[in-house]
Motif scaffolding. Sequence first.
Motif, mmCIF file in Angstrom:
data_model
loop_
_atom_site.group_PDB
_atom_site.id
_atom_site.type_symbol
_atom_site.label_atom_id
_atom_site.label_comp_id
_atom_site.label_asym_id
_atom_site.label_seq_id
_atom_site.Cartn_x
_atom_site.Cartn_y
_atom_site.Cartn_z
ATOM 1 N N LEU A 179 -3.899 5.584 3.378
ATOM 2 C CA LEU A 179 -4.967 4.816 2.891
ATOM 3 C C LEU A 179 -4.703 3.190 2.939
ATOM 4 O O LEU A 179 -3.548 2.726 2.497
ATOM 5 N N THR A 180 -5.474 2.350 3.729
ATOM 6 C CA THR A 180 -5.233 0.828 3.677
ATOM 7 C C THR A 180 -6.479 0.010 4.001
ATOM 8 O O THR A 180 -7.501 0.613 4.445
ATOM 9 N N ALA A 181 -6.273 -1.310 3.658
ATOM 10 C CA ALA A 181 -7.214 -2.145 4.063
ATOM 11 C C ALA A 181 -7.323 -2.222 5.593
ATOM 12 O O ALA A 181 -6.363 -2.066 6.241
ATOM 13 N N PRO A 182 -8.476 -2.572 6.347
ATOM 14 C CA PRO A 182 -8.590 -2.701 7.606
ATOM 15 C C PRO A 182 -7.661 -3.652 8.136
ATOM 16 O O PRO A 182 -7.275 -4.955 7.746
ATOM 17 N N GLY A 183 -6.749 -3.374 9.056
ATOM 18 C CA GLY A 183 -5.697 -4.023 9.713
ATOM 19 C C GLY A 183 -4.266 -4.283 9.212
ATOM 20 O O GLY A 183 -3.421 -4.878 9.578
ATOM 21 N N ASP A 184 -4.262 -3.617 7.831
ATOM 22 C CA ASP A 184 -2.841 -3.776 7.175
ATOM 23 C C ASP A 184 -2.064 -2.457 7.555
ATOM 24 O O ASP A 184 -2.576 -1.506 7.512
ATOM 25 N N PRO A 185 -0.809 -2.872 7.649
ATOM 26 C CA PRO A 185 0.119 -1.732 8.006
ATOM 27 C C PRO A 185 0.443 -0.975 6.694
ATOM 28 O O PRO A 185 -0.016 -1.449 5.824
ATOM 29 N N LEU A 186 0.572 0.637 7.376
ATOM 30 C CA LEU A 186 1.281 1.501 6.165
ATOM 31 C C LEU A 186 2.494 0.788 5.229
ATOM 32 O O LEU A 186 3.238 0.372 6.088
ATOM 33 N N PRO A 187 2.612 0.997 4.275
ATOM 34 C CA PRO A 187 3.984 0.937 3.588
ATOM 35 C C PRO A 187 4.989 1.828 4.155
ATOM 36 O O PRO A 187 4.652 3.012 4.053
ATOM 37 N N LEU A 188 6.305 1.467 4.246
ATOM 38 C CA LEU A 188 7.256 2.276 4.616
ATOM 39 C C LEU A 188 8.431 2.191 3.549
ATOM 40 O O LEU A 188 8.811 0.960 3.330
ATOM 41 N N PRO A 189 9.020 2.928 3.497
ATOM 42 C CA PRO A 189 10.531 3.037 2.548
ATOM 43 C C PRO A 189 11.436 2.402 3.516
ATOM 44 O O PRO A 189 11.528 2.464 4.857
#
Length: 314
Positions: free
Chosen positions: A147-157
């Motif tokens: 789940l993310t805002a449009p255009g935002d990358p996914l968080p990664l460890p």
Amino acid sequence: MDPHLLRTFVSVARRASFSEAARDLGFPPSAVSRHIATLEADLRTPLLTRRPVAPTAAGARLLEHAGPLLHRLDAARADVERLAGAATARLTLGASPPAMTPRVAAALAEVRRAHPGVRTAVRLLGRDEIPAAMATGQLDLGLTDGLTAPGDPLPLPDLGPLSTLPIAEGALVVPLPLGHPLTRRLGLRLTDLAVPRWRWLDAPDAAVPLRHLRAAGATDGFRAALRYEGTDVRALLTLVAAGHGLTLLPHSATKGAPGIVAIPLISPRLVHRVELLHGTPLDDPAADFAELVAGMVAGLAAGKGTGTGGHRYE
């Protein structure tokens, strides 16, 4: 700090048993006890209570550090082995279930035709498992979603040198059983759903995890009626159709599912995003797969622009 001792400590702490950790590690129990004693002597503090076996305050803090440290060591080994040519001719693709799109399957088919001698495998995993499996060399490529805002990358460890390629962004929907009161709505807001009246299915590996919904909605709502510990999205939708609870899924995952009505999520403005994870450098056939998927994404983006509602590539 000896990483072998640290691995032993993590195994004992997670299993809450010296004997079970010994079986997992293939060591005699006496060796496990020696490892823990040596580590405690090195750090000059007790790390585990013995009866019951549980981390002390210092041990709990060490456990927080141990996972990322050991993952980075495994990632370093896998990276060096790849550069040294120790890797075999294979393509192992890991994917969270909602990330396995028809576009991805088509790209994989083309790669298999171009590399008939390469051993190919697909592993469906929980989305939280994929970055770690990538970093430690268990996977050559990973597909993850979230789940993310449009255009935002996914968080990664922070698990080593991993790169990402956006594959898709699409609409999110709430699948509802036929006759549910909310099926009369044209769209739904998270604030409409975070109330005790509506119970949810907690399906962290097949749908949007409830913890992500709580973070997006800035609420402690979304109470779970049933926990679903699986990766089969169709089985999850069967539970939804039977009235066991609600969930949030990409629209593409609900198409053709019997007994449900999919209502779009309209607020806040969020999308379901799929990304390809890969290391560097990329060898064939993994490089071919990444190039094919990137080409498909570029072609769709050029042909469609942002599309309806700002969702790209879907």
